[in-house]
Design a protein around this motif. Sequence first.
Motif: not given
Length: 549
Positions: A164-166
């Motif tokens: 996912q993001k980050n």
Amino acid sequence: MTRNSSVRCIEDLSNELFYNEIFEYLEDHDIYQSFSNLNLRFQNLLSGLRLRLKINIFDLSKQEKSMEKSNGNLNAIENQILDDSSFHHYIESLCSIDVKSNDIEEQLLILRTILQICSLKISIKGEFKCLTSLYKSIFQMTSLKYVKISYDQYNPYIPLPFAQKNQSSEIEHLDIDHSCRILNLMAILSYTPHLSHLTCRGLVDYDPCLDRMIMAVPKLTHISIRTYLTCFDEFEMLMKTIANKVQLLRVNIPIGKGYLDARRWERLITRSMPNLNRFYLEYYETYDEYFREQNYCPLFRDFRSAFWIDRGWIGRLSFIIAGTFSRQMLFRITPVRKMSNELMVLNDFSTGKFARELFLSARIVIKEKAFDCCPRLVLHDIIPSFSFIQFTHLNLQRDGFHVKDFVKLLSLLTHLESIELKSLLLMRQTNFSPEEENLLNTLPRINKIIRVTILSATELIQVQFLINLCPRMQQLEIHCTDAIDITMLAQLVLTKNCRAIPHLTSLRLWVPNISIRRVDRLLKMVASKKESSGYTIKQLVDQIWITWK
């Protein structure tokens, strides 16, 4: 007479050779220990080299206390490096963990709290059920640049969710030394947007949902993959997804005829890998009746089109005989190596002509023990079974190959252009039958051999026999044992047989522990015998090249 600068000791080698060749084969702490205190030249040399100094740690859970006190299990060399402040900015920590249980997460937690690790190798032994947790933990280690995970069990299922993001890591080199499904590989890659080098040694299976997947690995330039039960359709889809920036591709295939479609490779490379400049393909399969019935030869010939030759990607076909029932076909595509001037052997071949001559070469390799059980079976059954292949190269790995068997073998392989052998068992009183005598007299007139390599020359009579047998010889390479006098050897080749082998233009000698005195004797002999012919002599450590026109 011209003589290029000789290399008689290690300090005569160029900095480029140290950087690009020698240091590549040494561990970094060995480089530091061996060269840092020699002289000012090598101190300056190391100052331009980014050492990745390795600290090896095994079984972290038992060494936690000692690591807290001493910053790891450092040996004397590593302590010396840490004490030398001039080398602090070169240090990267490499931890090699031999995992035999499922406490890897605890061990990684210990590791993260003590060292800022840039490089990590993990070797897993026996049954292991935590690969998913292992990868999750690794992707949380923000300082990592290089990771290698080895696992000796077949377990390709890694239910790792896509990132996912980050959730991205800074890993640049990833070596997956275990079986892995393509879908799981894609999930792993979703965590590594900075990846430049990928190795996967056991690619299996496929998932149709990948047909619609777009994966961004914008910095991936080097890929090395060994497929296992993965057809070319699946491999092609993977490459179209991740390989648009790839410059080097290595593919190892144990079986799968679809990978031998040269035109399909051409389309894939042209459309999906426009930056590819180095391509290595290795395909191997057991040679049996089924293989003979498949008629692979037209497939191999398709790899000799202008597409392959213009790129310098050369195909080599080998058949390896290791025993009566052990036979294997090996097909390789490799780039023509651009050797440095210090290592280059001068010859009359331009790059284009050299490529066309090698492509597509067929090589037959006879291993050490292939003749032990039944040499007649090899000569009268196995070798004739390859009659549909025009072999151009012969590699004999048996020490002391009997001269009668050797002559018979050459008579069966009529298209040979080069031979490489360890040594011949050549008796001074070898008794030949009338048929063998006739064959021995006929071979020099009909064979096409132009390159000869002897890997263990023990007597001059062996060299003389091959000179008599191969009058069209252009290049001769001899690895000398201590029993060979190199001056007498050079005299044998360059003077006594100059008319017997009029096309010879290159003599390459490998001489162990060669002394300056022996080299000087050789130079004086060559100068006195060949001064009107114009020649060049190059020496690099234990190698001597003599070339002329």
